[in-house]
Motif scaffolding. Structure first.
Motif, PDB file in Angstrom:
ATOM      1  N   SER A  78      20.841   4.462  32.291  1.00  0.00           N
ATOM      2  CA  SER A  78      20.595   4.524  33.737  1.00  0.00           C
ATOM      3  C   SER A  78      19.284   5.244  34.049  1.00  0.00           C
ATOM      4  O   SER A  78      18.531   4.826  34.938  1.00  0.00           O
ATOM      5  CB  SER A  78      21.769   5.219  34.422  1.00  0.00           C
ATOM      6  OG  SER A  78      21.864   6.578  34.002  1.00  0.00           O
ATOM      7  N   THR A 110      15.773   2.482  26.215  1.00  0.00           N
ATOM      8  CA  THR A 110      16.962   1.660  26.454  1.00  0.00           C
ATOM      9  C   THR A 110      17.555   1.162  25.145  1.00  0.00           C
ATOM     10  O   THR A 110      18.784   1.162  24.965  1.00  0.00           O
ATOM     11  CB  THR A 110      16.601   0.475  27.357  1.00  0.00           C
ATOM     12  OG1 THR A 110      16.032   0.954  28.581  1.00  0.00           O
ATOM     13  CG2 THR A 110      17.831  -0.360  27.670  1.00  0.00           C
ATOM     14  N   ALA A 168      16.436   2.874  33.342  1.00  0.00           N
ATOM     15  CA  ALA A 168      16.272   1.882  34.407  1.00  0.00           C
ATOM     16  C   ALA A 168      15.566   2.506  35.614  1.00  0.00           C
ATOM     17  O   ALA A 168      14.696   1.875  36.246  1.00  0.00           O
ATOM     18  CB  ALA A 168      17.637   1.325  34.803  1.00  0.00           C
ATOM     19  N   GLU A 172      11.939   2.906  34.836  1.00  0.00           N
ATOM     20  CA  GLU A 172      11.229   1.622  34.880  1.00  0.00           C
ATOM     21  C   GLU A 172      10.896   1.236  36.318  1.00  0.00           C
ATOM     22  O   GLU A 172       9.824   0.681  36.593  1.00  0.00           O
ATOM     23  CB  GLU A 172      12.095   0.542  34.215  1.00  0.00           C
ATOM     24  CG  GLU A 172      11.524  -0.862  34.288  1.00  0.00           C
ATOM     25  CD  GLU A 172      10.189  -0.978  33.581  1.00  0.00           C
ATOM     26  OE1 GLU A 172       9.423  -1.894  33.945  1.00  0.00           O
ATOM     27  OE2 GLU A 172       9.896  -0.159  32.682  1.00  0.00           O
ATOM     28  N   ARG A 173      11.786   1.519  37.263  1.00  0.00           N
ATOM     29  CA  ARG A 173      11.518   1.201  38.678  1.00  0.00           C
ATOM     30  C   ARG A 173      10.326   1.997  39.199  1.00  0.00           C
ATOM     31  O   ARG A 173       9.517   1.486  39.964  1.00  0.00           O
ATOM     32  CB  ARG A 173      12.749   1.512  39.532  1.00  0.00           C
ATOM     33  CG  ARG A 173      13.898   0.554  39.329  1.00  0.00           C
ATOM     34  CD  ARG A 173      14.898   0.661  40.477  1.00  0.00           C
ATOM     35  NE  ARG A 173      15.365   2.029  40.686  1.00  0.00           N
ATOM     36  CZ  ARG A 173      16.420   2.556  40.101  1.00  0.00           C
ATOM     37  NH1 ARG A 173      17.126   1.827  39.239  1.00  0.00           N
ATOM     38  NH2 ARG A 173      16.784   3.804  40.355  1.00  0.00           N
TER      39      ARG A 173
END
Length: 513
Positions: free
Chosen positions: A116, A135, A119, A122-123
């Motif tokens: 999480s 990941t 992620a 990455e955003r």
């Protein structure tokens, strides 16, 4: 304190100068008249200065507001501005914080939290070269190999992360047992980074397991050139690979090349027993017994071994026991105090039917180092000297449960193998087998039948001994089995039969009356 006093003095002086200047302007009497739209304004010199300063401030504010409006317009159209850089720095700060939290989660074993956080990073960052690796590691941690494989494949599209992706897929295939695919991936990773030590080790191991000895030798040479392997270790392992390459050439039916390869392997590492045996037999096949003797003598001086004695016997297979004992003196005097030398000398004397000499040669080995081989030889000596069956059976019974002596034992996992191999059958270690006595137990002696031609001189008695040993091993012989004097019939039936050579020695070498 002095600097504070200086600043106070300067401030007072500046105020004084401004006051004097304002008073001078007020007393000058001249001013400025301004007429605008029927209105007329008269400003004295001091008011004029103040009005000029206010006008300058207003112009500066107008320029700044105009710049702000332009920046907002550029921000809305997507161009880089100070405002966009502010938001970018804020996003970058949040992204790296999420990335750091993900790395801490991986280190602490929290795989799902790491995914999480990756992620989220990455955003904010849009850095797949960093977040994909995080990941993949987190997915492997929680056992989601499918997701990890997908992420590693995404890493292949970027030149900066291609090696990481290939290495990750290689380790996955290794854990799955798919060595064929792992070998191809290891070759690709090696092509990208030939100096990577882990990839070199994996590639060398897979090449050895597949039997690509030539390729393994190239990889081993690369490790030497990069200083990752000591020169003496390289020579030893290169000799092991050369020996296996020679065996492969021999299996292909090209004996001349196999002989040359075997001799080359022996030159690389003269103390490698299988290479010495193979080189000696190659010289024997070429009709060069002196060279064969030289190879065996040099290897025997480094490490006495039954295979070396068997190969030394093959130099003159038709000699009688007395001639053989005399010829073996050059070998026996190299390491006279070694246990293998004593055992070999005793066996040769038994073959020559000189049982007192065999007992002297064996010395106190049956008591200080009781192995199945030394106890079996004692049984043969007792039988040869005409001792009763109870004494012979006693020695043979002790041989059944005694240590098997030195064997090919893995230095890593202590696995015992009957024959030498470059790779351990149990742990897969490369060049880990050494000739030594294992810590516990063992397997039946691998060289019992092969040593019969060495011990038994004539072909007729050799065949008789081999037939009796085979009959005993198959359970077809109806003669009484070796048993201790006080053993019951049930104990004899349940006793393991592991040493047919014991009966071959005790019966096949019995002197003729």
């Amino acid at each position: 304190m002095v600097w504070s006093l200086v600043k106070i003095v300067l401030f007072v002086a500046a105020i004084a100068l401004l006051t004097l200047g304002a008073g001078y302007l007020s007393e000058s009497g001249e001013g400025i008249r301004i007429a605008v739209a029927g209105w007329e304004y008269t400003l004295d010199p001091l008011q004029t200065v103040i009005a000029a300063l206010v006008l300058l401030i207003l112009v500066w504010l107008f320029i700044r507001l105009a710049g702000l409006a332009v920046a907002i317009l550029k921000f809305l159209t997507g161009d880089e501005t100070a405002l966009s850089r502010y938001f970018d720095r804020n996003r970058e700060r949040k992204g790296y914080q999420a990335l750091a939290d993900g790395m801490m989660a991986v280190a602490s074993g929290e795989g799902r939290l790491a995914i999480s956080k990756a992620a989220k990073a990455e955003r904010y960052l849009n850095r797949p070269d960093l977040t994909n690796l995080l990941t993949a590691q987190a997915a492997e941690m929680i056992g989601d190999t499918k997701k990890a494989s997908e992420v590693y494949k995404r890493l292949l599209s970027d030149d900066r992360t291609r090696f990481v992706g290939i290495r990750g897929l290689m380790k996955q295939k290794l854990s799955e047992g798919d060595t064929e695919t792992a070998l191809k991936l290891a070759e690709k990773a090696y092509a990208l980074k030939p100096k990577h030590e882990e990839v070199q080790d994996v590639l060398l191991k897979l090449q050895a397991e597949k039997g690509d000895w030539k390729g393994a030798r190239v990889t081993l040479g690369q490790k030497l050139r990069q200083g990752l392997l000591p020169r003496d270790v390289h020579r030893r392992r290169d000799a092991v690979l050369a020996l296996q390459e020679a065996k492969g050439i021999f299996a292909e039916g090209t004996p001349i090349e196999a002989r040359e390869a075997a001799i080359g392997a022996n030159r690389l590492s003269p103390d490698l027993i299988p290479a010495a045996v193979m080189a000696a037999r190659s010289y024997i096949a070429e009709g060069r017994p002196k060279y064969a003797s030289r190879v065996i003598l040099k290897a025997w001086e480094a490490q006495p071994h039954p295979d070396l004695a068997a190969a030394f016997a093959e130099i003159a297979p038709e000699e009688n026991p007395s001639e053989r004992l005399k010829r073996f003196e050059s070998l026996l005097r190299l390491r006279p105090d070694h246990a293998e030398t004593k055992l070999l000398r005793a066996e040769l004397n038994i073959a020559a039917e000189d049982f007192p000499a065999a007992r002297r040669a064996l010395g106190d080995l049956p008591e200080t180092d009781p192995t199945a081989r030394s106890l079996t030889i004692m049984a043969a000596i007792e039988r040869g000297e005409g001792a009763d069956d109870a004494a012979v059976r006693g020695w043979l019974a002790r041989a059944l449960t005694a240590s098997r002596g030195p064997q090919w034992c893995c230095d890593k996992c202590h696995n015992i193998q009957a024959d030498w191999a470059p790779i351990c059958d149990n742990c897969g270690g490369f060049d880990t087998l050494s000739w030594r006595e294992p810590p516990h137990g063992g397997v039946p002696l691998p060289h019992g039948a092969e040593m019969l031609p060495l011990i038994v001189g004539s072909p007729a008695r050799r065949a008789e001994a081999e037939e009796e040993a085979a009959a005993y091993a198959e359970g077809a012989e109806e003669a009484e089995s070796p048993r201790p004097p006080d053993a019951s019939e049930e104990e004899i039936e349940d006793a393991p039969v592991e040493e047919p050579e014991a009966v071959a020695l005790a019966r096949g070498l019995r002197p003729e009356n």
